[in-house]
Design an enzyme around this catalytic site. Structure first.
Site, PDB file in Angstrom:
ATOM      1  N   PRO A  16     -22.294  68.655  36.858  1.00  0.00           N
ATOM      2  CA  PRO A  16     -23.942  68.565  37.348  1.00  0.00           C
ATOM      3  C   PRO A  16     -24.525  67.770  38.441  1.00  0.00           C
ATOM      4  CG  PRO A  16     -23.194  67.450  34.783  1.00  0.00           C
ATOM      5  CD  PRO A  16     -22.048  67.707  35.346  1.00  0.00           C
ATOM      6  N   GLN A  70     -26.334  70.550  30.697  1.00  0.00           N
ATOM      7  CA  GLN A  70     -26.326  69.284  30.514  1.00  0.00           C
ATOM      8  C   GLN A  70     -28.282  69.198  29.964  1.00  0.00           C
ATOM      9  OE1 GLN A  70     -26.519  65.983  33.433  1.00  0.00           O
ATOM     10  NE2 GLN A  70     -24.457  65.737  32.298  1.00  0.00           N
ATOM     11  N   CYS A 100     -26.725  59.222  34.145  1.00  0.00           N
ATOM     12  CA  CYS A 100     -27.526  58.715  35.388  1.00  0.00           C
ATOM     13  C   CYS A 100     -28.682  57.966  35.102  1.00  0.00           C
ATOM     14  CB  CYS A 100     -29.132  60.226  35.273  1.00  0.00           C
ATOM     15  SG  CYS A 100     -30.388  60.000  36.589  1.00  0.00           S
ATOM     16  N   ASN A 200     -13.661  61.834  36.627  1.00  0.00           N
ATOM     17  CA  ASN A 200     -14.941  62.116  37.363  1.00  0.00           C
ATOM     18  C   ASN A 200     -15.054  61.060  38.762  1.00  0.00           C
ATOM     19  OD1 ASN A 200     -18.370  62.431  37.651  1.00  0.00           O
ATOM     20  ND2 ASN A 200     -16.943  63.699  39.010  1.00  0.00           N
ATOM     21  N   ARG A 225     -19.351  65.612  44.235  1.00  0.00           N
ATOM     22  CA  ARG A 225     -20.705  66.392  45.994  1.00  0.00           C
ATOM     23  C   ARG A 225     -19.566  66.656  47.252  1.00  0.00           C
ATOM     24  NH1 ARG A 225     -21.445  59.745  47.444  1.00  0.00           N
ATOM     25  NH2 ARG A 225     -20.034  59.784  46.054  1.00  0.00           N
TER      26      ARG A 225
END
Length: 328
Positions: A16, A70, A100, A200, A225
């Site tokens: 996400p 999410q 985040c 990740n 990315r």
């Protein structure tokens, strides 16, 4: 990879990414073979209070299934209500953002802020788990220091609370995307849990994906990315997993990706919105290509689908991609 009752088809996951992983971008990833795609981060408050722009982020089509949505927030009951909305909208998996570290998110005690408040994290997980029947996952960072202790604590708490899988991005909250991801933390979380663990961070090539699987033992590989502008990385990873050489992405393929992205963006977001987005987003697809700077300059004022297509057509001709030019 199975997350709860959901079979993702393979072990690749598109991370996400706020403002990026909208429906058109997710469709590109699915066509390239990605197993599980994820929505961008969605505000639980925005869903519960029926913000039109927020609710629109739930738009989906069957071709992208299975879909993980999410959400973020800090109020257990609002998070539970938002989760019900997500499930009713047809999502296959609900994910809670624990990773985040943008200042605005941290000020609301959401995202990475939850990793230093285990009590609140536990209440949120419990409330959301009670609210939905679809699989529940969380995405975490290392925590607020490099030890990974908070990642392990939150991951164990999540498993005990009925979470079906954990995605681990082993950078600290203060790192952002700087420095290197410490894959040893993924390995530690995997060793500690019995539910699937998705790795990740710093997966930029198919070879990186294979190395992550080998070094950490993780069950799935999440790419973020590196898939922006190059969703073909998922096809390359699947080829490598099958023991086949990962073919480089051709100029023709990149042109075709741009065309599909424009068409899907207009179809699902409307021509005016899509045209504004293309002024910056088409740049993603030409990184490292010949005459890319001229193309970037040419798209700054795109105002229609026709104009976007013509600029892509001219660029394709300039780099000798006639087969693609004639296909649209």
């Amino acid at each position: 990879m199975k997350i709860g009752h959901v079979d993702t088809g393979n072990l690749t996951v598109f991370a996400p990414l706020a403002g990026i992983t909208n429906l058109p971008m997710r469709l590109l990833a699915k066509r390239a073979g990605c197993g599980l795609v994820c929505s961008e981060m969605i505000s639980s408050n925005g869903l519960v209070y029926n913000s039109a722009k927020t609710v629109q982020l739930l738009d989906s089509v069957p071709a992208e299934k299975p879909l993980s949505v999410q959400i973020f927030g800090a109020d257990p009951e609002i998070m539970a209500d938002a989760a019900r909305i997500v499930q009713a909208a047809g999502a296959d998996i609900l994910d809670i953002n624990f990773g985040c570290s943008v200042k605005k998110i941290l000020k609301s005690h959401s995202g990475s802020a939850l990793m230093r408040d285990p009590s609140l994290a536990e209440r949120i997980i419990a409330a959301v788990r009670r609210a939905i029947t679809i699989p529940l996952t969380i995405k975490i960072r290392s925590g607020w220091d490099a030890s990974g202790a908070q990642a392990l604590a939150i991951a164990r708490l999540a498993q005990d609370g009925g979470v079906d899988a954990v995605a681990v991005h082993p950078r600290t909250a203060t790192q952002g995307f700087a420095g290197h991801a410490d894959w040893r933390i993924i390995a530690a979380v995997k060793k500690a849990l019995s539910i699937p663990v998705i790795g990740n961070g710093d997966v930029n090539t198919a070879a990186d994906a294979l190395r992550m699987l080998k070094e950490t033992g993780c069950d799935g590989v999440m790419v973020g990315r590196a898939a922006i502008g190059n969703p073909m990385i998922f096809r390359q990873i699947l080829a490598a997993l099958d023991g086949r050489a990962a073919s480089p992405v051709t100029d023709d393929q990149r042109i075709a990706l741009m065309v599909a992205y424009v068409q899907d963006s207009v179809r699902y977001l409307g021509e005016e919105t899509a045209s504004r987005m293309m002024r910056s987003r088409l740049c993603w697809f030409v990184k490292g290509m010949r005459d890319a700077s001229q193309f970037r300059s040419s798209i700054r004022f795109i105002a229609s689908q026709a104009e976007a297509m013509e600029l892509i057509r001219r660029y394709a001709r300039s780099i000798d991609a006639p087969a693609v030019v004639e296909s649209f």
